[in-house]
Design a protein around this motif. Structure first.
Motif, PDB file in Angstrom:
ATOM      1  N   PHE A 210      35.414  42.042  33.084  1.00 50.75           N
ATOM      2  CA  PHE A 210      34.203  41.753  32.312  1.00 50.75           C
ATOM      3  C   PHE A 210      34.276  40.430  31.554  1.00 50.75           C
ATOM      4  O   PHE A 210      33.319  39.647  31.563  1.00 50.75           O
ATOM      5  N   PHE A 211      35.412  40.142  30.921  1.00 55.34           N
ATOM      6  CA  PHE A 211      35.478  39.030  29.971  1.00 55.34           C
ATOM      7  C   PHE A 211      35.265  37.683  30.650  1.00 55.34           C
ATOM      8  O   PHE A 211      34.426  36.874  30.206  1.00 55.34           O
ATOM      9  N   PHE A 212      36.009  37.407  31.732  1.00 52.30           N
ATOM     10  CA  PHE A 212      35.853  36.128  32.430  1.00 52.30           C
ATOM     11  C   PHE A 212      34.434  35.986  32.988  1.00 52.30           C
ATOM     12  O   PHE A 212      33.833  34.908  32.919  1.00 52.30           O
ATOM     13  N   ALA A 213      33.915  37.065  33.566  1.00 54.47           N
ATOM     14  CA  ALA A 213      32.563  37.003  34.135  1.00 54.47           C
ATOM     15  C   ALA A 213      31.517  36.733  33.059  1.00 54.47           C
ATOM     16  O   ALA A 213      30.552  35.999  33.290  1.00 54.47           O
ATOM     17  N   LEU A 214      31.704  37.302  31.874  1.00 54.76           N
ATOM     18  CA  LEU A 214      30.756  37.086  30.783  1.00 54.76           C
ATOM     19  C   LEU A 214      30.755  35.636  30.337  1.00 54.76           C
ATOM     20  O   LEU A 214      29.697  35.053  30.070  1.00 54.76           O
ATOM     21  N   LEU A 225      28.399  43.163  38.096  1.00 54.94           N
ATOM     22  CA  LEU A 225      27.939  44.453  37.606  1.00 54.94           C
ATOM     23  C   LEU A 225      28.409  44.774  36.183  1.00 54.94           C
ATOM     24  O   LEU A 225      27.611  45.271  35.375  1.00 54.94           O
ATOM     25  N   PRO A 226      29.675  44.551  35.806  1.00 54.57           N
ATOM     26  CA  PRO A 226      30.078  44.849  34.423  1.00 54.57           C
ATOM     27  C   PRO A 226      29.253  44.085  33.384  1.00 54.57           C
ATOM     28  O   PRO A 226      28.979  44.619  32.305  1.00 54.57           O
ATOM     29  N   VAL A 227      28.869  42.855  33.692  1.00 54.53           N
ATOM     30  CA  VAL A 227      28.063  42.077  32.741  1.00 54.53           C
ATOM     31  C   VAL A 227      26.651  42.641  32.651  1.00 54.53           C
ATOM     32  O   VAL A 227      26.081  42.754  31.564  1.00 54.53           O
ATOM     33  N   VAL A 228      26.085  43.027  33.786  1.00 54.09           N
ATOM     34  CA  VAL A 228      24.734  43.578  33.793  1.00 54.09           C
ATOM     35  C   VAL A 228      24.676  44.898  33.036  1.00 54.09           C
ATOM     36  O   VAL A 228      23.660  45.227  32.414  1.00 54.09           O
ATOM     37  N   LEU A 229      25.760  45.667  33.047  1.00 50.73           N
ATOM     38  CA  LEU A 229      25.772  46.931  32.320  1.00 50.73           C
ATOM     39  C   LEU A 229      25.561  46.727  30.822  1.00 50.73           C
ATOM     40  O   LEU A 229      25.010  47.598  30.140  1.00 50.73           O
ATOM     41  N   THR A 230      25.988  45.600  30.306  1.00 49.96           N
ATOM     42  CA  THR A 230      25.808  45.344  28.866  1.00 49.96           C
ATOM     43  C   THR A 230      24.352  45.128  28.508  1.00 49.96           C
ATOM     44  O   THR A 230      23.996  45.186  27.322  1.00 49.96           O
TER      45      THR A 230
END
Length: 277
Positions: A210-214, A225-230
């Protein structure tokens, strides 16, 4: 030394407790995903939904582009797993077969590299990618994930390479095979369980990251997907719990399905590598 019945019973109890510790949050996530808004707001929540509904799943797909984000995550994770294994396999072969100071230094690098927190490297990493014009791009994110996954992939594959008898490679050399051909034709097929295990861990790591992608992805169409979940969490930190649980449940399914399909190969490969590492 044989384990007593009391000791064996204690081991089983500890294993059951550990499995429950891992399973209960996931079961609660599934339960929440199928609950109605009235049940989600209840002061006395239950494990089993009284009136199961698919409304949370429909709302999740209506509110956020989950399919596009899942496609982005799958592409990045698959590329990370493939590239990490292709790079780590020859490096692991050299480290395992040649007990040199360089090989020992590589093993030390594996251990030390895992001690650095992500926050410590994100700023210089962002500047490097900016100079390479790879910020806000899938190739840039794949590059970061490959570098982050390489130490663990190398550590895993070294143990698997050492489990392959050297005599097989010596026989191939007698038949005239070079180092590269020996690695591809003799060693690599025997390392299939270890390669599968390494690729799976690299895939899951990239899929869940999540962190790098964010930090690195800013364009909504490129987000994973992990970023979109936020996005199911409002500006004031209030989560849309039902759709969030539904989307999170769907996000866990690919990893579970892949793991279930190759579970036996992974278990055998990990045990083989652990014995020799």
């Amino acid at each position: 030394m044989r384990t007593s019945r009391a000791g064996r019973a204690g081991q089983y109890l500890a294993l059951i407790g550990y499995l429950l510790f891992l399973a209960l949050p996931f079961l609660w996530l599934i339960s929440t995903a199928f609950k109605s808004p009235r049940e989600l707001g209840s002061l006395h929540p239950t494990w089993i939904p009284e009136n199961p509904t698919l409304a949370n799943f429909r709302q999740a797909f209506d509110e956020q582009p989950l399919l596009r984000a899942a496609g982005n995550s799958a592409l990045v994770a698959a590329a990370t797993a493939l590239i990490a294994v292709v790079i780590a396999l020859p490096l692991a072969y050299v480290v395992a077969r040649r007990r040199t100071p360089l090989a020992r230094a590589a093993t030390g690098w594996v251990i030390v590299s895992q001690a650095f927190p992500l926050v410590l490297v994100i700023i210089p990493l962002f500047l490097v990618l900016k100079n390479l014009r790879l910020v806000d791009s899938a190739p840039g994110l794949v590059l970061v994930y490959v570098v982050w996954a390489l130490p663990f992939a190398l550590w895993m594959l070294v143990g698997h390479v050492r489990s392959v008898p050297v005599e097989l490679e010596e026989a191939a050399a007698v038949d005239g095979a070079g180092r590269l051909r020996t690695l591809v034709s003799v060693t690599a097929p025997l390392l299939a369980p270890g390669i599968a295990a390494t690729a799976l861990f690299a895939f899951i790591t990239a899929w869940n990251e999540f962190f790098f992608a964010l930090v690195l992805l800013k364009t909504p169409e490129k987000q994973t997907l992990p970023v979109v979940l936020t996005h199911f969490i409002g500006a004031e930190g209030v989560a849309d719990l039902g759709p969030l649980a539904a989307a999170a449940f769907l996000a866990t399914l690919p990893s579970l399905l892949v793991f279930a399909l190759i579970q036996r190969r992974i278990t055998g490969g990990m045990l083989a590598g652990a014995v020799k590492s």
